[in-house]
Design an enzyme around this catalytic site. Sequence first.
Site, PDB file in Angstrom:
ATOM      1  N   GLY A  34       0.781  -1.232   0.000  1.00  0.00           N
ATOM      2  CA  GLY A  34       0.000   0.000   0.000  1.00  0.00           C
ATOM      3  C   GLY A  34       0.814   1.284   0.000  1.00  0.00           C
ATOM      4  O   GLY A  34       0.342   2.325   0.472  1.00  0.00           O
ATOM      5  N   LEU A  43     -10.534  -7.477 -12.597  1.00  0.00           N
ATOM      6  CA  LEU A  43     -11.919  -7.110 -12.296  1.00  0.00           C
ATOM      7  C   LEU A  43     -12.842  -7.476 -13.455  1.00  0.00           C
ATOM      8  O   LEU A  43     -12.440  -7.426 -14.622  1.00  0.00           O
ATOM      9  CB  LEU A  43     -11.989  -5.610 -12.005  1.00  0.00           C
ATOM     10  N   ASN A 103      -6.194   3.434 -11.993  1.00  0.00           N
ATOM     11  CA  ASN A 103      -5.229   2.387 -11.650  1.00  0.00           C
ATOM     12  C   ASN A 103      -3.817   2.920 -11.893  1.00  0.00           C
ATOM     13  O   ASN A 103      -3.615   3.808 -12.717  1.00  0.00           O
ATOM     14  CB  ASN A 103      -5.452   1.160 -12.543  1.00  0.00           C
ATOM     15  N   HIS A 158      -0.062   1.393 -12.983  1.00  0.00           N
ATOM     16  CA  HIS A 158       0.595   0.191 -13.508  1.00  0.00           C
ATOM     17  C   HIS A 158       2.089   0.485 -13.661  1.00  0.00           C
ATOM     18  O   HIS A 158       2.463   1.547 -14.177  1.00  0.00           O
ATOM     19  CB  HIS A 158      -0.015  -0.196 -14.862  1.00  0.00           C
TER      20      HIS A 158
HETATM   21  C1  GAR Z   1       3.043  -0.872  -7.530  1.00  0.00           C
HETATM   22  O1  GAR Z   1       4.300  -0.905  -8.162  1.00  0.00           O
HETATM   23  C2  GAR Z   1       1.941  -0.820  -8.562  1.00  0.00           C
HETATM   24  O2  GAR Z   1       2.275  -0.077  -9.698  1.00  0.00           O
HETATM   25  C3  GAR Z   1       1.795  -2.272  -8.905  1.00  0.00           C
HETATM   26  O3  GAR Z   1       1.923  -2.955  -7.693  1.00  0.00           O
HETATM   27  C4  GAR Z   1       2.751  -2.191  -6.817  1.00  0.00           C
HETATM   28  C5  GAR Z   1       1.991  -1.979  -5.544  1.00  0.00           C
HETATM   29  O4  GAR Z   1       2.781  -1.351  -4.587  1.00  0.00           O
HETATM   30  N1  GAR Z   1       0.527  -2.534  -9.529  1.00  0.00           N
HETATM   31  C6  GAR Z   1       0.353  -3.456 -10.458  1.00  0.00           C
HETATM   32  O5  GAR Z   1       1.225  -4.198 -10.852  1.00  0.00           O
HETATM   33  C7  GAR Z   1      -1.066  -3.532 -11.002  1.00  0.00           C
HETATM   34  N2  GAR Z   1      -1.088  -4.179 -12.267  1.00  0.00           N
HETATM   35  P1  GAR Z   1       2.115  -0.670  -3.331  1.00  0.00           P
HETATM   36  O6  GAR Z   1       1.178  -1.716  -2.716  1.00  0.00           O
HETATM   37  O7  GAR Z   1       3.273  -0.386  -2.425  1.00  0.00           O
HETATM   38  O8  GAR Z   1       1.384   0.552  -3.785  1.00  0.00           O
END
Ligand code: GAR
Length: 221
Positions: free
Chosen positions: A12, A90, A104, A106
Amino acid sequence: MKSIVILISGRGSNMEAIVRARIPGVRIAAVIANRPGASGLVFAQANGIDTRVVDHTAYADRVSFDDALAECIDAHAPDLVVLAGFMRVLTDGFVRRYEGRLLNIHPSLLPAFPGLHTHRRAIEAGVKVHGATVHFVTAELDDGPIVVQAAVPVRADDDEATLAARVLAREHLIYPQAVRWFAEDRLVIDGKGRVSVRGGCSDEVSAWIVPALDAPTGEAS
Ligand code: GAR
Protein backbone atom coordinates in the site's frame (compact mmCIF):
# COMPACT_ATOMS: atom_id res chain seq x y z
CA MET A 1 -15.23 17.75 -1.23
CA LYS A 2 -14.55 14.57 -3.20
CA SER A 3 -14.72 11.26 -1.46
CA ILE A 4 -12.38 8.46 -2.53
CA VAL A 5 -12.03 4.78 -1.74
CA ILE A 6 -8.62 3.15 -2.21
CA LEU A 7 -8.25 -0.56 -2.94
CA ILE A 8 -5.03 -2.36 -2.00
CA SER A 9 -3.72 -5.91 -1.92
CA GLY A 10 -0.46 -5.55 0.00
CA ARG A 11 2.09 -2.97 1.05
CA GLY A 12 0.00 0.00 0.00
CA SER A 13 2.83 2.47 -0.53
CA ASN A 14 0.89 4.24 -3.30
CA MET A 15 -2.10 4.53 -0.98
CA GLU A 16 0.25 5.95 1.62
CA ALA A 17 1.59 8.51 -0.87
CA ILE A 18 -1.95 9.63 -1.65
CA VAL A 19 -2.84 9.91 2.04
CA ARG A 20 0.36 11.79 2.84
CA ALA A 21 -0.25 14.22 -0.04
CA ARG A 22 -3.24 15.63 1.91
CA ILE A 23 -4.89 16.67 -1.33
CA PRO A 24 -7.16 19.67 -0.80
CA GLY A 25 -10.81 18.80 -1.35
CA VAL A 26 -10.22 15.06 -0.99
CA ARG A 27 -11.54 12.88 1.79
CA ILE A 28 -10.34 9.28 1.98
CA ALA A 29 -13.53 7.48 2.91
CA ALA A 30 -12.04 4.00 3.19
CA VAL A 31 -9.18 1.69 2.30
CA ILE A 32 -10.36 -1.76 1.26
CA ALA A 33 -8.09 -4.80 0.90
CA ASN A 34 -8.80 -8.14 -0.69
CA ARG A 35 -6.30 -9.79 1.65
CA PRO A 36 -6.68 -9.68 5.44
CA GLY A 37 -2.90 -9.54 5.83
CA ALA A 38 -2.38 -6.56 3.50
CA SER A 39 0.20 -4.56 5.43
CA GLY A 40 -1.05 -1.24 4.08
CA LEU A 41 -4.11 -1.60 6.30
CA VAL A 42 -1.92 -0.84 9.33
CA PHE A 43 -0.91 2.57 7.96
CA ALA A 44 -4.50 3.38 7.02
CA GLN A 45 -5.80 2.47 10.47
CA ALA A 46 -3.03 4.42 12.18
CA ASN A 47 -4.16 7.44 10.15
CA GLY A 48 -7.76 7.16 11.25
CA ILE A 49 -9.04 5.86 7.91
CA ASP A 50 -11.90 3.38 7.83
CA THR A 51 -10.50 0.03 6.67
CA ARG A 52 -12.36 -2.97 5.32
CA VAL A 53 -11.39 -6.40 4.05
CA VAL A 54 -13.28 -8.22 1.32
CA ASP A 55 -11.35 -11.48 1.18
CA HIS A 56 -11.47 -12.84 -2.36
CA THR A 57 -10.80 -16.39 -1.14
CA ALA A 58 -14.23 -16.39 0.52
CA TYR A 59 -16.02 -16.11 -2.83
CA ALA A 60 -16.70 -18.83 -5.35
CA ASP A 61 -16.02 -16.78 -8.46
CA ARG A 62 -14.98 -13.37 -9.74
CA VAL A 63 -18.53 -12.11 -10.17
CA SER A 64 -19.57 -12.81 -6.57
CA PHE A 65 -16.34 -11.29 -5.25
CA ASP A 66 -16.76 -8.18 -7.39
CA ASP A 67 -20.39 -7.84 -6.26
CA ALA A 68 -19.33 -7.96 -2.61
CA LEU A 69 -16.52 -5.52 -3.29
CA ALA A 70 -18.88 -3.12 -5.06
CA GLU A 71 -21.31 -3.29 -2.15
CA CYS A 72 -18.50 -2.43 0.26
CA ILE A 73 -17.31 0.44 -1.97
CA ASP A 74 -20.79 1.83 -2.55
CA ALA A 75 -21.46 1.98 1.19
CA HIS A 76 -18.98 4.87 1.15
CA ALA A 77 -20.54 6.53 -1.94
CA PRO A 78 -17.17 7.57 -3.36
CA ASP A 79 -16.67 9.98 -6.24
CA LEU A 80 -13.50 8.10 -7.19
CA VAL A 81 -12.18 4.56 -6.71
CA VAL A 82 -8.39 4.24 -6.72
CA LEU A 83 -6.68 0.92 -7.40
CA ALA A 84 -3.32 1.07 -5.65
CA GLY A 85 -1.53 -2.23 -6.08
CA PHE A 86 -4.86 -4.03 -6.18
CA MET A 87 -3.86 -7.32 -7.73
CA ARG A 88 -7.21 -8.69 -8.89
CA VAL A 89 -8.56 -8.85 -12.42
CA LEU A 90 -11.92 -7.11 -12.30
CA THR A 91 -15.03 -8.20 -14.16
CA ASP A 92 -16.48 -6.13 -16.99
CA GLY A 93 -19.56 -5.42 -14.86
CA PHE A 94 -17.45 -3.99 -12.06
CA VAL A 95 -15.43 -1.82 -14.44
CA ARG A 96 -18.59 -0.51 -16.14
CA ARG A 97 -20.14 0.36 -12.76
CA TYR A 98 -17.26 2.73 -12.00
CA GLU A 99 -16.58 3.94 -15.53
CA GLY A 100 -14.84 7.31 -15.56
CA ARG A 101 -14.21 7.21 -11.81
CA LEU A 102 -11.86 4.24 -11.51
CA LEU A 103 -8.10 4.88 -11.65
CA ASN A 104 -5.23 2.39 -11.65
CA ILE A 105 -1.47 2.62 -11.49
CA HIS A 106 0.59 0.19 -13.51
CA PRO A 107 4.38 -0.19 -13.26
CA SER A 108 5.25 0.29 -16.93
CA LEU A 109 4.93 2.84 -19.67
CA LEU A 110 1.69 1.50 -21.10
CA PRO A 111 0.88 0.22 -23.64
CA ALA A 112 4.26 -1.50 -23.13
CA PHE A 113 4.33 -4.41 -20.68
CA PRO A 114 0.77 -4.91 -19.50
CA GLY A 115 0.39 -7.73 -16.98
CA LEU A 116 2.84 -8.99 -14.38
CA HIS A 117 6.63 -8.86 -13.86
CA THR A 118 6.96 -5.61 -15.77
CA HIS A 119 10.41 -4.71 -14.45
CA ARG A 120 11.90 -8.10 -15.27
CA ARG A 121 10.37 -7.98 -18.73
CA ALA A 122 11.66 -4.45 -19.33
CA ILE A 123 15.21 -5.53 -18.45
CA GLU A 124 14.91 -8.65 -20.62
CA ALA A 125 13.63 -6.58 -23.53
CA GLY A 126 16.60 -4.23 -23.24
CA VAL A 127 14.49 -1.08 -23.15
CA LYS A 128 16.38 2.02 -22.06
CA VAL A 129 13.40 3.84 -20.60
CA HIS A 130 10.80 2.33 -18.27
CA GLY A 131 8.27 3.82 -15.89
CA ALA A 132 4.74 3.90 -14.58
CA THR A 133 1.30 4.93 -15.81
CA VAL A 134 -1.85 6.18 -14.11
CA HIS A 135 -4.88 5.43 -16.25
CA PHE A 136 -8.64 5.18 -16.16
CA VAL A 137 -9.65 1.54 -16.05
CA THR A 138 -11.46 -0.15 -18.94
CA ALA A 139 -12.46 -3.78 -19.43
CA GLU A 140 -9.11 -4.57 -21.08
CA LEU A 141 -6.29 -5.53 -18.70
CA ASP A 142 -3.94 -2.60 -18.00
CA ASP A 143 -5.59 -0.52 -20.67
CA GLY A 144 -7.58 2.69 -20.70
CA PRO A 145 -7.17 6.46 -21.03
CA ILE A 146 -3.73 7.52 -19.80
CA VAL A 147 -3.68 10.37 -17.27
CA VAL A 148 0.01 10.69 -16.48
CA GLN A 149 3.22 8.75 -16.93
CA ALA A 150 6.65 8.92 -15.35
CA ALA A 151 9.74 7.67 -17.09
CA VAL A 152 13.00 6.49 -15.59
CA PRO A 153 16.21 5.26 -17.20
CA VAL A 154 17.04 1.57 -17.22
CA ARG A 155 20.66 1.23 -16.18
CA ALA A 156 23.03 -1.47 -17.41
CA ASP A 157 23.51 -2.84 -13.90
CA ASP A 158 19.83 -2.79 -12.94
CA ASP A 159 18.12 -5.85 -11.57
CA GLU A 160 14.40 -6.20 -11.01
CA ALA A 161 14.62 -4.75 -7.48
CA THR A 162 16.66 -1.65 -8.32
CA LEU A 163 14.50 -0.84 -11.31
CA ALA A 164 11.28 -1.43 -9.33
CA ALA A 165 12.48 0.93 -6.60
CA ARG A 166 13.30 3.67 -9.12
CA VAL A 167 9.88 3.33 -10.74
CA LEU A 168 8.06 3.19 -7.40
CA ALA A 169 9.54 6.53 -6.32
CA ARG A 170 7.93 8.05 -9.42
CA GLU A 171 4.65 6.24 -8.81
CA HIS A 172 4.46 8.08 -5.51
CA LEU A 173 4.64 11.38 -7.39
CA ILE A 174 2.24 10.75 -10.22
CA TYR A 175 -0.61 9.01 -8.38
CA PRO A 176 -1.31 11.86 -5.93
CA GLN A 177 -1.05 14.25 -8.91
CA ALA A 178 -3.65 12.30 -10.89
CA VAL A 179 -6.01 12.19 -7.90
CA ARG A 180 -5.57 15.91 -7.41
CA TRP A 181 -6.51 16.63 -11.02
CA PHE A 182 -9.54 14.37 -10.71
CA ALA A 183 -10.60 16.12 -7.51
CA GLU A 184 -10.30 19.45 -9.28
CA ASP A 185 -12.57 18.17 -12.10
CA ARG A 186 -9.79 18.84 -14.57
CA LEU A 187 -9.50 15.47 -16.32
CA VAL A 188 -11.22 15.35 -19.69
CA ILE A 189 -11.39 12.17 -21.80
CA ASP A 190 -11.89 12.86 -25.50
CA GLY A 191 -13.74 10.66 -27.99
CA LYS A 192 -10.54 8.80 -28.81
CA GLY A 193 -9.78 7.86 -25.22
CA ARG A 194 -7.14 10.49 -24.68
CA VAL A 195 -6.97 12.48 -21.48
CA SER A 196 -6.21 16.15 -21.21
CA VAL A 197 -5.90 18.29 -18.11
CA ARG A 198 -8.31 21.21 -18.20
CA GLY A 199 -6.44 24.46 -17.79
CA GLY A 200 -3.24 22.76 -18.88
CA CYS A 201 -0.27 21.68 -16.85
CA SER A 202 3.45 22.09 -17.16
CA ASP A 203 5.47 19.45 -18.98
CA GLU A 204 7.29 18.80 -15.74
CA VAL A 205 4.03 17.75 -14.17
CA SER A 206 2.42 15.89 -17.05
CA ALA A 207 5.49 13.73 -17.62
CA TRP A 208 8.35 13.23 -15.24
CA ILE A 209 11.11 12.42 -17.66
CA VAL A 210 14.29 11.57 -15.89
CA PRO A 211 16.64 13.34 -15.50
CA ALA A 212 14.57 16.44 -16.19
CA LEU A 213 12.95 16.25 -12.82
CA ASP A 214 13.99 14.20 -9.87
CA ALA A 215 11.91 13.05 -6.97
CA PRO A 216 11.71 15.65 -4.19
CA THR A 217 13.58 13.25 -1.93
CA GLY A 218 16.63 13.83 -4.12
CA GLU A 219 16.80 10.10 -4.76
CA ALA A 220 19.62 9.45 -7.20
CA SER A 221 18.44 7.67 -10.27
C1 GAR B 1 3.04 -0.87 -7.53
O1 GAR B 1 4.30 -0.90 -8.16
C2 GAR B 1 1.94 -0.82 -8.56
O2 GAR B 1 2.28 -0.08 -9.70
C3 GAR B 1 1.80 -2.27 -8.91
O3 GAR B 1 1.92 -2.96 -7.69
C4 GAR B 1 2.75 -2.19 -6.82
C5 GAR B 1 1.99 -1.98 -5.54
O4 GAR B 1 2.78 -1.35 -4.59
N1 GAR B 1 0.53 -2.53 -9.53
C6 GAR B 1 0.35 -3.46 -10.46
O5 GAR B 1 1.23 -4.20 -10.85
C7 GAR B 1 -1.07 -3.53 -11.00
N2 GAR B 1 -1.09 -4.18 -12.27
P1 GAR B 1 2.12 -0.67 -3.33
O6 GAR B 1 1.18 -1.72 -2.72
O7 GAR B 1 3.27 -0.39 -2.43
O8 GAR B 1 1.38 0.55 -3.79
